[in-house]
Design a protein around this motif. Structure first.
Motif, mmCIF file in Angstrom:
data_model
loop_
_atom_site.group_PDB
_atom_site.id
_atom_site.type_symbol
_atom_site.label_atom_id
_atom_site.label_comp_id
_atom_site.label_asym_id
_atom_site.label_seq_id
_atom_site.Cartn_x
_atom_site.Cartn_y
_atom_site.Cartn_z
ATOM 1 N N LEU A 85 3.629 6.722 0.725
ATOM 2 C CA LEU A 85 3.295 7.342 2.007
ATOM 3 C C LEU A 85 4.143 8.580 2.292
ATOM 4 O O LEU A 85 3.633 9.587 2.805
ATOM 5 C CB LEU A 85 3.455 6.321 3.133
ATOM 6 C CG LEU A 85 2.378 5.232 3.164
ATOM 7 C CD1 LEU A 85 2.768 4.098 4.095
ATOM 8 C CD2 LEU A 85 1.041 5.823 3.577
ATOM 9 N N LEU A 133 3.331 13.207 3.428
ATOM 10 C CA LEU A 133 3.666 13.620 4.785
ATOM 11 C C LEU A 133 4.666 14.766 4.859
ATOM 12 O O LEU A 133 5.484 14.952 3.966
ATOM 13 C CB LEU A 133 4.255 12.426 5.548
ATOM 14 C CG LEU A 133 3.452 11.125 5.548
ATOM 15 C CD1 LEU A 133 4.280 10.020 6.183
ATOM 16 C CD2 LEU A 133 2.139 11.308 6.273
ATOM 17 N N ASP A 141 5.108 14.085 10.668
ATOM 18 C CA ASP A 141 3.817 13.409 10.572
ATOM 19 C C ASP A 141 3.898 11.911 10.849
ATOM 20 O O ASP A 141 4.977 11.308 10.857
ATOM 21 C CB ASP A 141 3.226 13.616 9.179
ATOM 22 C CG ASP A 141 2.699 15.027 8.974
ATOM 23 O OD1 ASP A 141 2.382 15.685 9.985
ATOM 24 O OD2 ASP A 141 2.616 15.458 7.815
ATOM 25 N N VAL A 197 1.730 7.990 10.105
ATOM 26 C CA VAL A 197 0.789 7.213 9.312
ATOM 27 C C VAL A 197 -0.029 6.348 10.259
ATOM 28 O O VAL A 197 0.520 5.702 11.157
ATOM 29 C CB VAL A 197 1.532 6.317 8.296
ATOM 30 C CG1 VAL A 197 0.567 5.364 7.599
ATOM 31 C CG2 VAL A 197 2.260 7.188 7.275
ATOM 32 N N ALA A 211 -2.194 3.041 10.712
ATOM 33 C CA ALA A 211 -2.265 1.751 10.040
ATOM 34 C C ALA A 211 -2.894 0.716 10.955
ATOM 35 O O ALA A 211 -2.909 0.872 12.186
ATOM 36 C CB ALA A 211 -0.853 1.286 9.638
ATOM 37 N N LEU A 215 4.594 5.686 12.938
ATOM 38 C CA LEU A 215 3.415 4.870 12.698
ATOM 39 C C LEU A 215 2.535 4.858 13.932
ATOM 40 O O LEU A 215 3.018 4.725 15.059
ATOM 41 C CB LEU A 215 3.814 3.436 12.339
ATOM 42 C CG LEU A 215 4.360 3.216 10.933
ATOM 43 C CD1 LEU A 215 5.076 1.875 10.843
ATOM 44 C CD2 LEU A 215 3.237 3.279 9.904
ATOM 45 N N ALA A 238 -1.815 10.625 7.383
ATOM 46 C CA ALA A 238 -2.203 9.687 6.335
ATOM 47 C C ALA A 238 -2.751 8.417 6.965
ATOM 48 O O ALA A 238 -2.293 7.981 8.024
ATOM 49 C CB ALA A 238 -1.021 9.355 5.435
ATOM 50 N N THR A 253 -3.374 4.412 5.999
ATOM 51 C CA THR A 253 -3.094 3.365 5.030
ATOM 52 C C THR A 253 -3.990 2.166 5.302
ATOM 53 O O THR A 253 -4.169 1.750 6.459
ATOM 54 C CB THR A 253 -1.607 2.943 5.052
ATOM 55 O OG1 THR A 253 -1.399 1.920 4.069
ATOM 56 C CG2 THR A 253 -1.173 2.428 6.403
ATOM 57 N N HIS A 313 -4.004 6.162 1.670
ATOM 58 C CA HIS A 313 -3.188 5.276 0.839
ATOM 59 C C HIS A 313 -3.740 3.861 0.955
ATOM 60 O O HIS A 313 -4.206 3.453 2.021
ATOM 61 C CB HIS A 313 -1.738 5.298 1.329
ATOM 62 C CG HIS A 313 -0.887 4.167 0.839
ATOM 63 N ND1 HIS A 313 -0.599 3.058 1.629
ATOM 64 C CD2 HIS A 313 -0.270 3.952 -0.345
ATOM 65 C CE1 HIS A 313 0.180 2.234 0.956
ATOM 66 N NE2 HIS A 313 0.392 2.745 -0.240
#
Length: 343
Positions: free
Chosen positions: A70, A74, A78, A80, A82, A104, A137, A139, A170
């Motif tokens: 991950l 990035l 940034d 993620v 999830a 997150l 991103a 995930t 991801h």
């Protein structure tokens, strides 16, 4: 060490073929840090399994695989996106923040899976403000934390949405093998072919002694992952011992054989729970995990005698995970133990 249980597929031992590969890797000396012949052979096999542009980076554990993969996607500002139950959001301590340095953003995930409409709504609400971490991103966990699976069509839709908004994708594939075995697909059909940019490929939960891997399908990610693996302390000096295990799993689809055995054991357990105890699993059994409810007031009694994991103490929800070596006798013993405690 004779206790056998269902707390996790981490609790099982290693497959004999994996142990044999480790013994063979122990003969003589070999160059360190991945310059050995076994790691080169693993790289070739990875291209055969995941596609001609795929590259593999053995690491020491699943948390390391997720953080390295991950972080490579990035910038420092940034975030993620999830599922709210994702391992990276609930069970990796502060490794994503401390090691990866990323924020997150979580989404509800009924049945363990992210709904495309929820993802669309989150992405549409972004205003580009410097006050907010930028989602960069997505995930996805396969199979999910609730033992369910994403189909290739579901994955393709989510990756398409993510890519359309500039997000990389991801997959946390700690149990990717179980999902592929259930769906009857190849590993590539659940990753490269649906647009996944990078994945964490789980070995420990599927018959390895230790170690997992980061697999990238985008050549632009090779150098970032290679450098981050070292910077995050996931570069093994005697890498051949991790590579040997991964190579054993990817040879003759041993990964599929073991994952299918674990899935079949979970199916058998779910059937015995229904037929013998009248207990219906809370979530569909699509991989190797079975979630079963017990009266909350009996939870501690169950845990004192039955080797399962408390998933939600408030509601009395337990998780039983089957391994590649789970037997009918193991399942029968679990059902007998539950009957003894619950009556």
């Amino acid at each position: 060490m004779t206790t056998r249980g269902f707390t996790s597929d981490n609790a099982s031992g290693a497959h004999p073929a994996v142990l044999a590969a480790l013994v063979a890797a122990n003969e003589g000396h070999a160059p360190s840090y991945g310059a050995d012949a076994l790691t080169a052979e693993l790289a070739e096999r990875t291209r055969e399994v995941f596609g001609p542009d795929a590259a593999i980076f053995p690491v020491l554990n699943g948390t390391g695989a997720n953080v390295v993969a991950l972080t490579a996607l990035l910038q420092r500002w940034d975030a993620v996106v999830a599922a709210e139950l994702a391992h990276v959001a609930t069970d990796e301590s502060t490794a994503p923040q401390l090691v990866g340095g990323f924020a997150l953003r979580t989404l509800p995930a009924p049945g363990g899976r992210i709904d495309p409409e929820d993802l669309t709504a989150l992405l549409a609400a972004q205003d580009g403000s410097v006050h907010h971490a930028r989602p960069a991103a997505l995930t996805l966990t396969q199979s999910t934390e609730l033992g369910t699976v994403y189909t290739p069509a579901e994955l393709a839709r989510l990756t398409g949405l993510a890519h359309a908004h500039g997000l990389a994708v991801h997959v946390d594939g700690a149990r990717l093998a179980n999902a592929a075995a259930r769906l009857g697909t190849s590993l590539r059909e659940l990753t490269t072919d649906v647009g996944v940019d990078v994945l964490s490929f789980g070995a420990t939960k599927n018959g390895a002694l230790f170690g997992d891997a980061v697999v990238v399908t985008d050549p632009a990610l090779v150098e970032p992952v290679a450098r981050l693996r070292k910077a995050s302390t996931q570069l093994a000096s005697k890498m051949r011992f991790v590579s040997a295990q991964l190579l054993a799993l990817l040879t003759d689809d041993l990964w599929r054989t073991m994952a299918a055995q674990a899935n079949d054991a979970a199916d058998h357990l779910a059937q015995r729970l229904r037929e013998d105890l009248g207990i219906e699993p809370v979530h569909p059994v699509q991989a190797n995990a079975v979630f079963l409810p017990v009266p909350p007031e009996r939870l501690d009694d169950v845990l004192a005698q039955v080797p399962v994991l408390p998933w939600d103490r408030r509601t009395g929800l337990l998780r039983a995970v089957c391994s590649f070596d789970t037997t009918e006798e193991d399942v029968a013993a679990l059902v007998t133990g539950l009957r003894r405690v619950l009556g």
